[in-house]
Design a protein around this motif. Structure first.
Motif, PDB file in Angstrom:
ATOM      1  N   GLU A  46       0.844  -1.192   0.000  1.00 43.61           N
ATOM      2  CA  GLU A  46       0.000   0.000   0.000  1.00 43.61           C
ATOM      3  C   GLU A  46       0.879   1.241   0.000  1.00 43.61           C
ATOM      4  O   GLU A  46       1.975   1.240   0.564  1.00 43.61           O
ATOM      5  CB  GLU A  46      -0.898   0.016   1.237  1.00 43.61           C
ATOM      6  CG  GLU A  46      -1.863  -1.139   1.282  1.00 43.61           C
ATOM      7  CD  GLU A  46      -2.741  -1.146   2.519  1.00 43.61           C
ATOM      8  OE1 GLU A  46      -3.726  -1.894   2.507  1.00 43.61           O
ATOM      9  OE2 GLU A  46      -2.460  -0.398   3.492  1.00 43.61           O
ATOM     10  N   ALA A  48       1.719   4.627   1.469  1.00 48.54           N
ATOM     11  CA  ALA A  48       1.510   5.319   2.739  1.00 48.54           C
ATOM     12  C   ALA A  48       1.912   6.780   2.585  1.00 48.54           C
ATOM     13  O   ALA A  48       2.955   7.082   2.024  1.00 48.54           O
ATOM     14  CB  ALA A  48       2.344   4.667   3.839  1.00 48.54           C
ATOM     15  N   VAL A  67       0.623  -4.237   4.283  1.00 51.96           N
ATOM     16  CA  VAL A  67      -0.633  -3.880   4.939  1.00 51.96           C
ATOM     17  C   VAL A  67      -0.438  -3.710   6.450  1.00 51.96           C
ATOM     18  O   VAL A  67      -0.909  -2.735   7.044  1.00 51.96           O
ATOM     19  CB  VAL A  67      -1.716  -4.932   4.630  1.00 51.96           C
ATOM     20  CG1 VAL A  67      -3.000  -4.634   5.378  1.00 51.96           C
ATOM     21  CG2 VAL A  67      -1.969  -5.009   3.136  1.00 51.96           C
ATOM     22  N   SER A  68       0.257  -4.634   7.082  1.00 46.93           N
ATOM     23  CA  SER A  68       0.450  -4.576   8.538  1.00 46.93           C
ATOM     24  C   SER A  68       1.244  -3.343   8.962  1.00 46.93           C
ATOM     25  O   SER A  68       0.874  -2.656   9.915  1.00 46.93           O
ATOM     26  CB  SER A  68       1.172  -5.831   9.034  1.00 46.93           C
ATOM     27  OG  SER A  68       0.389  -6.965   8.797  1.00 46.93           O
ATOM     28  N   CYS A  69       2.324  -3.064   8.271  1.00 50.77           N
ATOM     29  CA  CYS A  69       3.148  -1.909   8.631  1.00 50.77           C
ATOM     30  C   CYS A  69       2.414  -0.600   8.368  1.00 50.77           C
ATOM     31  O   CYS A  69       2.543   0.352   9.142  1.00 50.77           O
ATOM     32  CB  CYS A  69       4.473  -1.950   7.873  1.00 50.77           C
ATOM     33  SG  CYS A  69       5.592  -3.245   8.461  1.00 50.77           S
ATOM     34  N   HIS A  70       1.626  -0.551   7.300  1.00 54.22           N
ATOM     35  CA  HIS A  70       0.866   0.656   6.999  1.00 54.22           C
ATOM     36  C   HIS A  70      -0.145   0.932   8.115  1.00 54.22           C
ATOM     37  O   HIS A  70      -0.273   2.062   8.586  1.00 54.22           O
ATOM     38  CB  HIS A  70       0.167   0.505   5.659  1.00 54.22           C
ATOM     39  CG  HIS A  70      -0.454   1.770   5.158  1.00 54.22           C
ATOM     40  ND1 HIS A  70      -1.350   1.773   4.145  1.00 54.22           N
ATOM     41  CD2 HIS A  70      -0.322   3.071   5.540  1.00 54.22           C
ATOM     42  CE1 HIS A  70      -1.743   3.020   3.904  1.00 54.22           C
ATOM     43  NE2 HIS A  70      -1.126   3.819   4.743  1.00 54.22           N
ATOM     44  N   LYS A  71      -0.818  -0.103   8.561  1.00 55.44           N
ATOM     45  CA  LYS A  71      -1.792   0.056   9.645  1.00 55.44           C
ATOM     46  C   LYS A  71      -1.083   0.531  10.922  1.00 55.44           C
ATOM     47  O   LYS A  71      -1.522   1.464  11.577  1.00 55.44           O
ATOM     48  CB  LYS A  71      -2.521  -1.253   9.906  1.00 55.44           C
ATOM     49  CG  LYS A  71      -3.620  -1.130  10.944  1.00 55.44           C
ATOM     50  CD  LYS A  71      -4.274  -2.457  11.228  1.00 55.44           C
ATOM     51  CE  LYS A  71      -5.352  -2.709  10.208  1.00 55.44           C
ATOM     52  NZ  LYS A  71      -6.173  -3.892  10.560  1.00 55.44           N
ATOM     53  N   ARG A  72       0.028  -0.110  11.267  1.00 58.02           N
ATOM     54  CA  ARG A  72       0.790   0.288  12.466  1.00 58.02           C
ATOM     55  C   ARG A  72       1.256   1.735  12.369  1.00 58.02           C
ATOM     56  O   ARG A  72       1.180   2.503  13.328  1.00 58.02           O
ATOM     57  CB  ARG A  72       1.988  -0.636  12.660  1.00 58.02           C
ATOM     58  CG  ARG A  72       1.749  -1.727  13.669  1.00 58.02           C
ATOM     59  CD  ARG A  72       3.050  -2.426  14.061  1.00 58.02           C
ATOM     60  NE  ARG A  72       3.795  -2.945  12.926  1.00 58.02           N
ATOM     61  CZ  ARG A  72       3.601  -4.138  12.380  1.00 58.02           C
ATOM     62  NH1 ARG A  72       2.676  -4.937  12.855  1.00 58.02           N
ATOM     63  NH2 ARG A  72       4.328  -4.529  11.364  1.00 58.02           N
ATOM     64  N   HIS A  73       1.744   2.117  11.200  1.00 59.63           N
ATOM     65  CA  HIS A  73       2.201   3.490  10.991  1.00 59.63           C
ATOM     66  C   HIS A  73       1.062   4.479  11.203  1.00 59.63           C
ATOM     67  O   HIS A  73       1.230   5.496  11.879  1.00 59.63           O
ATOM     68  CB  HIS A  73       2.781   3.656   9.578  1.00 59.63           C
ATOM     69  CG  HIS A  73       3.007   5.079   9.193  1.00 59.63           C
ATOM     70  ND1 HIS A  73       4.064   5.812   9.675  1.00 59.63           N
ATOM     71  CD2 HIS A  73       2.288   5.921   8.419  1.00 59.63           C
ATOM     72  CE1 HIS A  73       3.988   7.047   9.198  1.00 59.63           C
ATOM     73  NE2 HIS A  73       2.914   7.135   8.429  1.00 59.63           N
ATOM     74  N   ASP A  74      -0.094   4.178  10.627  1.00 60.99           N
ATOM     75  CA  ASP A  74      -1.233   5.097  10.758  1.00 60.99           C
ATOM     76  C   ASP A  74      -1.726   5.201  12.200  1.00 60.99           C
ATOM     77  O   ASP A  74      -2.134   6.265  12.635  1.00 60.99           O
ATOM     78  CB  ASP A  74      -2.373   4.688   9.831  1.00 60.99           C
ATOM     79  CG  ASP A  74      -2.144   5.159   8.404  1.00 60.99           C
ATOM     80  OD1 ASP A  74      -1.201   5.950   8.171  1.00 60.99           O
ATOM     81  OD2 ASP A  74      -2.919   4.757   7.523  1.00 60.99           O
ATOM     82  N   TYR A  75      -1.694   4.118  12.950  1.00 58.26           N
ATOM     83  CA  TYR A  75      -2.072   4.196  14.358  1.00 58.26           C
ATOM     84  C   TYR A  75      -1.089   5.059  15.141  1.00 58.26           C
ATOM     85  O   TYR A  75      -1.477   5.895  15.956  1.00 58.26           O
ATOM     86  CB  TYR A  75      -2.120   2.796  15.000  1.00 58.26           C
ATOM     87  CG  TYR A  75      -3.396   2.038  14.734  1.00 58.26           C
ATOM     88  CD1 TYR A  75      -4.627   2.518  15.203  1.00 58.26           C
ATOM     89  CD2 TYR A  75      -3.378   0.852  14.024  1.00 58.26           C
ATOM     90  CE1 TYR A  75      -5.795   1.821  14.952  1.00 58.26           C
ATOM     91  CE2 TYR A  75      -4.547   0.146  13.775  1.00 58.26           C
ATOM     92  CZ  TYR A  75      -5.751   0.641  14.251  1.00 58.26           C
ATOM     93  OH  TYR A  75      -6.902  -0.057  13.998  1.00 58.26           O
ATOM     94  N   ARG A  80      -4.906   7.198  13.521  1.00 59.85           N
ATOM     95  CA  ARG A  80      -5.912   6.238  13.064  1.00 59.85           C
ATOM     96  C   ARG A  80      -6.579   5.601  14.279  1.00 59.85           C
ATOM     97  O   ARG A  80      -5.934   5.290  15.260  1.00 59.85           O
ATOM     98  CB  ARG A  80      -5.260   5.169  12.209  1.00 59.85           C
ATOM     99  CG  ARG A  80      -6.236   4.153  11.658  1.00 59.85           C
ATOM    100  CD  ARG A  80      -5.516   3.167  10.770  1.00 59.85           C
ATOM    101  NE  ARG A  80      -6.456   2.202  10.222  1.00 59.85           N
ATOM    102  CZ  ARG A  80      -6.157   1.372   9.246  1.00 59.85           C
ATOM    103  NH1 ARG A  80      -4.956   1.379   8.714  1.00 59.85           N
ATOM    104  NH2 ARG A  80      -7.051   0.529   8.813  1.00 59.85           N
TER     105      ARG A  80
END
Length: 81
Positions: A46, A48, A67-75, A80
């Protein structure tokens, strides 16, 4: 006249943001590697926006992430929920 382009109300076309994002994507997608070591060939990647601003398509603000790193980054960085 290019009827396939969105009208002037679309700021992504007015300021060139969409074109910049598309150009960056095409130029980098084949060699995309996440900081965790996953590559595009290993699964979905994705785009970012590091500062969380999806209108800031400057290449220094973009990075490919799994996907996992993008989610962690956004949190962690972009609030997020």
């Amino acid at each position: 006249n290019r009827p396939w382009l969105p009208g002037p109300a679309n700021s992504g076309y007015v300021d060139g943001g969409f074109v910049a994002l598309k150009d960056w994507t095409v130029a980098t997608v084949e060699t995309a590697v996440c900081d965790c070591g996953r590559a595009a060939r290993d699964g979905r990647m994705e785009r970012a926006h590091l500062d969380g601003d999806r209108t800031n398509n400057d290449p220094v603000n973009l990075r490919w992430m799994c996907v996992s790193c993008h989610k962690r980054h956004d949190y962690a960085a972009n609030g997020r929920r």
